[in-house]
Write a protein that holds these residues in place. Structure first.
Motif, PDB file in Angstrom:
ATOM      1  N   GLY A  90       0.811  -1.210   0.000  1.00  0.00           N
ATOM      2  CA  GLY A  90       0.000   0.000   0.000  1.00  0.00           C
ATOM      3  C   GLY A  90       0.844   1.259   0.000  1.00  0.00           C
ATOM      4  O   GLY A  90       2.051   1.231   0.289  1.00  0.00           O
ATOM      5  N   LEU A  91       0.197   2.363  -0.352  1.00  0.00           N
ATOM      6  CA  LEU A  91       0.833   3.682  -0.326  1.00  0.00           C
ATOM      7  C   LEU A  91      -0.125   4.671   0.323  1.00  0.00           C
ATOM      8  O   LEU A  91      -1.315   4.703  -0.016  1.00  0.00           O
ATOM      9  CB  LEU A  91       1.175   4.148  -1.745  1.00  0.00           C
ATOM     10  N   ILE A  92       0.407   5.459   1.241  1.00  0.00           N
ATOM     11  CA  ILE A  92      -0.371   6.511   1.912  1.00  0.00           C
ATOM     12  C   ILE A  92       0.280   7.860   1.622  1.00  0.00           C
ATOM     13  O   ILE A  92       1.478   8.033   1.825  1.00  0.00           O
ATOM     14  CB  ILE A  92      -0.423   6.283   3.434  1.00  0.00           C
ATOM     15  N   TYR A  93      -0.518   8.787   1.113  1.00  0.00           N
ATOM     16  CA  TYR A  93      -0.101  10.191   1.016  1.00  0.00           C
ATOM     17  C   TYR A  93      -0.788  10.943   2.150  1.00  0.00           C
ATOM     18  O   TYR A  93      -2.007  10.857   2.303  1.00  0.00           O
ATOM     19  CB  TYR A  93      -0.530  10.807  -0.314  1.00  0.00           C
ATOM     20  N   THR A  94      -0.024  11.696   2.909  1.00  0.00           N
ATOM     21  CA  THR A  94      -0.607  12.447   4.014  1.00  0.00           C
ATOM     22  C   THR A  94      -0.698  13.932   3.657  1.00  0.00           C
ATOM     23  O   THR A  94       0.175  14.475   2.969  1.00  0.00           O
ATOM     24  CB  THR A  94       0.230  12.291   5.292  1.00  0.00           C
ATOM     25  N   ALA A  95      -1.753  14.585   4.140  1.00  0.00           N
ATOM     26  CA  ALA A  95      -1.977  16.008   3.859  1.00  0.00           C
ATOM     27  C   ALA A  95      -2.183  16.758   5.166  1.00  0.00           C
ATOM     28  O   ALA A  95      -2.873  16.264   6.072  1.00  0.00           O
ATOM     29  CB  ALA A  95      -3.191  16.179   2.953  1.00  0.00           C
ATOM     30  N   LYS A 117      -8.921   2.458  -7.457  1.00  0.00           N
ATOM     31  CA  LYS A 117      -9.781   2.605  -6.282  1.00  0.00           C
ATOM     32  C   LYS A 117      -9.013   3.122  -5.054  1.00  0.00           C
ATOM     33  O   LYS A 117      -8.999   2.505  -3.994  1.00  0.00           O
ATOM     34  CB  LYS A 117     -10.455   1.267  -5.976  1.00  0.00           C
ATOM     35  N   THR A 118      -8.396   4.272  -5.208  1.00  0.00           N
ATOM     36  CA  THR A 118      -7.778   4.956  -4.079  1.00  0.00           C
ATOM     37  C   THR A 118      -8.880   5.533  -3.196  1.00  0.00           C
ATOM     38  O   THR A 118      -9.917   5.970  -3.695  1.00  0.00           O
ATOM     39  CB  THR A 118      -6.869   6.096  -4.570  1.00  0.00           C
ATOM     40  N   ARG A 119      -8.642   5.544  -1.892  1.00  0.00           N
ATOM     41  CA  ARG A 119      -9.672   6.096  -1.014  1.00  0.00           C
ATOM     42  C   ARG A 119      -9.067   7.070  -0.005  1.00  0.00           C
ATOM     43  O   ARG A 119      -7.874   7.028   0.287  1.00  0.00           O
ATOM     44  CB  ARG A 119     -10.427   4.990  -0.291  1.00  0.00           C
ATOM     45  N   PHE A 120      -9.939   7.949   0.509  1.00  0.00           N
ATOM     46  CA  PHE A 120      -9.520   8.890   1.540  1.00  0.00           C
ATOM     47  C   PHE A 120      -9.554   8.219   2.903  1.00  0.00           C
ATOM     48  O   PHE A 120     -10.412   7.375   3.182  1.00  0.00           O
ATOM     49  CB  PHE A 120     -10.449  10.106   1.550  1.00  0.00           C
ATOM     50  N   TYR A 143      -5.105   6.417   0.364  1.00  0.00           N
ATOM     51  CA  TYR A 143      -4.553   5.076   0.569  1.00  0.00           C
ATOM     52  C   TYR A 143      -5.027   4.157  -0.543  1.00  0.00           C
ATOM     53  O   TYR A 143      -6.205   4.160  -0.917  1.00  0.00           O
ATOM     54  CB  TYR A 143      -5.020   4.530   1.916  1.00  0.00           C
ATOM     55  N   ASN A 144      -4.091   3.386  -1.079  1.00  0.00           N
ATOM     56  CA  ASN A 144      -4.429   2.334  -2.033  1.00  0.00           C
ATOM     57  C   ASN A 144      -3.651   1.086  -1.642  1.00  0.00           C
ATOM     58  O   ASN A 144      -2.421   1.065  -1.740  1.00  0.00           O
ATOM     59  CB  ASN A 144      -4.085   2.747  -3.464  1.00  0.00           C
ATOM     60  N   PRO A 145      -4.351   0.044  -1.206  1.00  0.00           N
ATOM     61  CA  PRO A 145      -3.659  -1.167  -0.740  1.00  0.00           C
ATOM     62  C   PRO A 145      -2.994  -1.958  -1.863  1.00  0.00           C
ATOM     63  O   PRO A 145      -2.189  -2.857  -1.589  1.00  0.00           O
ATOM     64  CB  PRO A 145      -4.786  -1.982  -0.088  1.00  0.00           C
ATOM     65  N   LEU A 244       4.315   2.296   2.145  1.00  0.00           N
ATOM     66  CA  LEU A 244       5.081   3.460   1.725  1.00  0.00           C
ATOM     67  C   LEU A 244       4.234   4.679   2.083  1.00  0.00           C
ATOM     68  O   LEU A 244       3.104   4.816   1.626  1.00  0.00           O
ATOM     69  CB  LEU A 244       5.341   3.423   0.216  1.00  0.00           C
ATOM     70  N   THR A 245       4.760   5.535   2.935  1.00  0.00           N
ATOM     71  CA  THR A 245       4.018   6.693   3.445  1.00  0.00           C
ATOM     72  C   THR A 245       4.793   7.951   3.100  1.00  0.00           C
ATOM     73  O   THR A 245       5.968   8.076   3.459  1.00  0.00           O
ATOM     74  CB  THR A 245       3.813   6.572   4.963  1.00  0.00           C
TER      75      THR A 245
END
Length: 383
Positions: A90-95, A117-120, A143-145, A244-245
């Protein structure tokens, strides 16, 4: 040393190996393809990548190339003879600011339109995924697993092996130091072991790309940017997946690696006119260590985002080179010199974009088929 070829590819990283593999695959071995690498396969910048492959892109061309590359990686990973350690984490982008949240919303809307299918995530949902992370000032995340990483060395070595099996002549320890032109067309490549006549040459030189462009009197907008990485091992075993964040504000990132190891770094792909150049020959191997400024950045980032890693054991650190362009997209395809093509400037995304780019270049050389992605990523966008 072979004297004649249909295509000479310069560079034995993921970009060059992908071009060579697809030329052999699509020509059924009927094309004579030579790949030149002055050291060893995947020994340069490819080896120092973190191997990220993900669907969370902002442009159609990046997403289309990545999708096809991941399809290839899945096929290779399912083959017991060609495992490449493709692992979904998965990958997480933080805001943290309103602007960053709005940018992520726009990205997610685009990804949904492309079937991704990325989700908040709310801050508490991030905490559920990673209980030990710090959430100070976090507003939202995506986040997209399905996003993953791959062993970049195994991927490149596997493609090189398959290319050899299909007839590609790979010469390591062989340096191309000039390209001979006749009437503004490629005629031959001059190496330290002799000349190779060829009507097509592909520049896949990574951080050495500008030197290869100079051989045909071209100057293209590519810059070398050091990418520093630490690998640390916490004393306490982490019993959950660490995606991956990426902090969209500071560009700090981390992800898990095999053996309870965490990789730490910072994304820097900014093309700057005042950026100090570096010698790519100084970045072979893993002798170059991160500097004190990077060390301080990582420490401060961990204090806020992953405090349990502050006392983690430092396993090793290294520095690679990203080759960046003004828009952070690669330059692939034809150049002003007839027969001279390029696959360069991946801006830290070579592992996920270069395999499909190699297929596009092969299709163009073999069938004169210039697909829309090749047009979109040509040098013409900067003219």
């Amino acid at each position: 040393m072979i004297k004649k070829a249909d295509v000479v590819v310069i560079g034995g990283g993921i970009a060059g190996v992908s071009v060579a593999y697809y030329l052999a695959e699509k020509s059924s071995g009927k094309f004579t393809v030579v790949l030149l690498e002055k050291r060893e396969i995947a020994e340069g910048t490819t080896a120092k990548s973190i191997g990220a492959v993900y669907y969370q892109h902002r442009t159609e061309v990046e997403l289309c190339l990545t999708k096809k590359s991941i399809d290839l990686m899945r096929k290779l990973d399912e083959d017991p003879d060609n495992g490449i350690n493709l692992k979904k984490i998965g990958l997480i982008y933080t805001a943290f600011t309103e602007e960053e949240v709005n940018n992520l919303k726009r990205d997610v809307e685009f990804q949904h339109s492309m079937g991704v299918k990325t989700r908040f995530l709310k801050p508490e949902e991030v905490k559920e995924l990673m209980p030990d992370v710090g959430l100070e000032e976090l507003t939202a995340a995506t986040y997209n697993p399905e996003d993953a990483y791959v062993d970049q060395y195994m991927l490149t070595s596997t493609l090189a092996k398959m290319a050899r099996e299909k007839g590609v002549k790979i010469f390591t320890g062989t340096e191309a130091y000039d390209i001979i032109l006749f009437n503004d067309s490629v005629e031959a490549v001059r190496t330290d072991k002799g000349d190779i006549e060829a009507p097509f040459v592909v520049n896949a030189g990574g951080p050495w790309a500008d030197r290869i462009f100079e051989m045909v009197n071209l100057i293209y907008p590519v810059q070398r940017v050091p990418g520093q990485i630490y690998a640390v091992k916490p004393e306490k075993k982490i019993n959950y997946t660490v995606p991956l964040t990426i902090d969209t504000h500071s560009k700090f990132y981390f992800r898990e690696e095999t053996g309870n190891i965490i990789l730490l770094g910072q994304i820097d792909t900014l093309y700057r006119s005042d950026r100090k150049d570096v010698n790519p020959d100084d970045y072979y191997g893993f002798k170059k260590m991160p500097d004190s400024e990077f060390q301080e950045f990582i420490y401060k980032s961990l204090e806020k985002r992953f405090p349990m890693l502050i006392e983690a054991e430092l396993i090793r650190g290294w520095v690679g080179l990203r080759t960046v362009t003004p828009d952070n997209l690669p330059i692939i395809g034809e150049t002003e010199v007839s027969g001279f093509l390029c696959s360069v400037g991946y801006s830290g995304q070579g592992i996920q974009l270069a395999p499909t780019a190699g297929e596009l270049i092969a299709d163009f050389i073999l069938n004169n088929n210039e697909q829309k992605e090749l047009i979109a990523l040509s040098i013409n966008r900067f003219v």
